[in-house]
Design a protein around this motif. Structure first.
Motif, PDB file in Angstrom:
ATOM      1  N   THR A  12       0.819  -1.197   0.000  1.00 17.89           N
ATOM      2  CA  THR A  12       0.000   0.000   0.000  1.00 17.89           C
ATOM      3  C   THR A  12       0.847   1.238   0.000  1.00 17.89           C
ATOM      4  OG1 THR A  12      -0.105  -0.048   2.396  1.00 17.89           O
ATOM      5  CG2 THR A  12      -1.870  -1.151   1.206  1.00 17.89           C
ATOM      6  N   LYS A  14       1.600   5.353   0.821  1.00 19.76           N
ATOM      7  CA  LYS A  14       1.395   6.281   1.920  1.00 19.76           C
ATOM      8  C   LYS A  14       1.083   7.649   1.368  1.00 19.76           C
ATOM      9  CE  LYS A  14       4.378   3.982   5.279  1.00 19.76           C
ATOM     10  NZ  LYS A  14       5.556   4.149   6.159  1.00 19.76           N
ATOM     11  N   TYR A  15       0.139   8.319   2.005  1.00 20.67           N
ATOM     12  CA  TYR A  15      -0.204   9.665   1.595  1.00 20.67           C
ATOM     13  C   TYR A  15       0.805  10.660   2.146  1.00 20.67           C
ATOM     14  CZ  TYR A  15      -4.815   8.427  -0.157  1.00 20.67           C
ATOM     15  OH  TYR A  15      -5.845   7.902  -0.869  1.00 20.67           O
ATOM     16  N   ARG A  21       0.156  10.565  -3.135  1.00 20.52           N
ATOM     17  CA  ARG A  21       0.599   9.251  -2.691  1.00 20.52           C
ATOM     18  C   ARG A  21       2.032   9.008  -3.103  1.00 20.52           C
ATOM     19  NH1 ARG A  21      -2.130   5.483  -5.601  1.00 20.52           N
ATOM     20  NH2 ARG A  21      -2.857   7.025  -7.072  1.00 20.52           N
ATOM     21  N   SER A  65      -3.725   4.472   3.536  1.00 16.89           N
ATOM     22  CA  SER A  65      -3.417   4.458   2.107  1.00 16.89           C
ATOM     23  C   SER A  65      -4.646   4.502   1.223  1.00 16.89           C
ATOM     24  CB  SER A  65      -2.614   3.199   1.759  1.00 16.89           C
ATOM     25  OG  SER A  65      -3.446   2.052   1.877  1.00 16.89           O
TER      26      SER A  65
END
Length: 340
Positions: A12, A14-15, A21, A65
């Motif tokens: 996933t 990560k922001y 992202r 995410s």
């Protein structure tokens, strides 16, 4: 829930703080979790959430995410409520198809258990802390108690004009709080499925309720329009059972209300969401509004969930799930950090 994360793993992203992202190609947010409005969201520790929507599906996501880890299909109409219990791999959903279903995060895509029996849309859903029993409520004026393992209905109580809008279980107690379109908040004793206490009726329909983790206080929210109504009320559950405080400032129906986990730097606070498209954080004891957020393009907001790390999840009927962070600054702020 550590075991949960070890079994459900994805690569996933990560922001970043600006909502973009990392590690998944072009900057931007993930696509929406649901193809229709999101009607309900609930937190799964430590950083997962479960949501339901107009697309009839139930989704388990990483709120960090936005990635969908599981999707459950089986309801024939819109999902109205979702809930879960801490440290459990079971998720529950209610629907306009008059049924409730239980799903297992590590099981098959189909429902592990079904709970049919209501005659109208199911609008209330609460699971006991030990995940042995379930309480449901409906617009058919009934509240039901179920054995989770067998799916057996253990009790049914009907009260005239008691159109249930929400249910929540009092932590560590056999009591369930219920709000209703008859403007009343009731406390049910789940052992005999009887009303143990009724708070004084409010002026407007009661739309949602929540209970503090210590079981001392209850929140309820109300309908409203044009600045009339649309408020939340704090009730004492342990002593006088009287109204303690009110939170006024929304211009339309308040659809959701939650207690925020109390961090070392925060005074006790609560959060509310409204059809006016705003989320507000309030000082629990004084009723002062501490922060307001209006998620872009959100339109009417339907549901709130409080997560770890001073994070709020906000379900929108127009724009998916918004991730809001309560910042620990001299002047408290509520900032959107992601949406999916």
């Amino acid at each position: 829930m550590g075991k949960l994360h070890s079994k459900i793993s994805l690569h996933t992203a990560k922001y970043r703080a600006d909502g973009s992202r990392e590690g998944t190609g072009p900057a931007g947010q993930l696509g929406p979790v649901h193809t229709d409005g999101v009607t309900s969201v609930a937190a799964l520790e430590p950083d997962l959430c479960v949501s339901g929507g107009g697309d009839k599906s139930v989704a388990v996501c990483s709120w960090r995410s936005g990635a969908v880890l599981r999707r459950f299909l089986g309801h024939e109409r819109e999902v109205t409520k979702v809930t879960c219990a801490p440290d459990s791999n079971r998720v529950f959903s209610a629907s306009r198809d008059k049924t409730v279903m239980m799903w297992e995060l590590h099981g098959t895509p189909g429902p592990r258990q079904r709970f049919p029996g209501h005659n109208l849309v199911v609008t209330g859903l609460a699971v006991s802390p030990d995940v042995s029993q379930l309480c449901t409520g409906s617009r058919d004026n009934t509240v039901c108690k179920w054995d989770i393992e067998t799916g057996e209905c253990l009790g049914r109580a009907a009260i005239s004009r008691n159109l249930v809008t929400h249910l929540c279980w009092v932590p560590g107690e056999p009591y369930v709080i219920q709000t209703s379109e008859d403007k009343t908040i009731r406390v049910w004793d789940s052992r005999e499925l009887r009303v143990a206490h009724t708070f004084p009726a409010k002026r407007h329909i009661q739309t949602c309720c929540d209970v503090s983790q210590d079981g001392r206080f209850c929140l309820s929210s109300s309908s409203g329009s044009g600045g009339e109504g649309g408020q939340a009320t704090l009730w004492d559950l342990r002593q006088t059972r009287n109204q303690v405080c009110e939170y006024k400032g929304h211009f339309q129906t308040m659809t959701s209300c939650v207690f925020l986990p109390q961090g070392p730097a925060f005074t006790p606070s609560v959060a509310t969401a409204s059809c006016d498209g705003t989320v507000k954080v309030w000082d629990r004891d004084t009723g002062a509004c501490l922060a307001t957020s209006c998620p872009p393009g959100s339109g009417p907001l339907a549901s709130l969930a409080a997560c770890a790390g001073s994070t709020l999840l906000c379900a929108s009927l127009n724009s998916g799930i918004h991730v809001l962070r309560v910042s620990d600054r001299a002047d408290l702020a509520l900032e959107e950090v992601a949406a999916f």
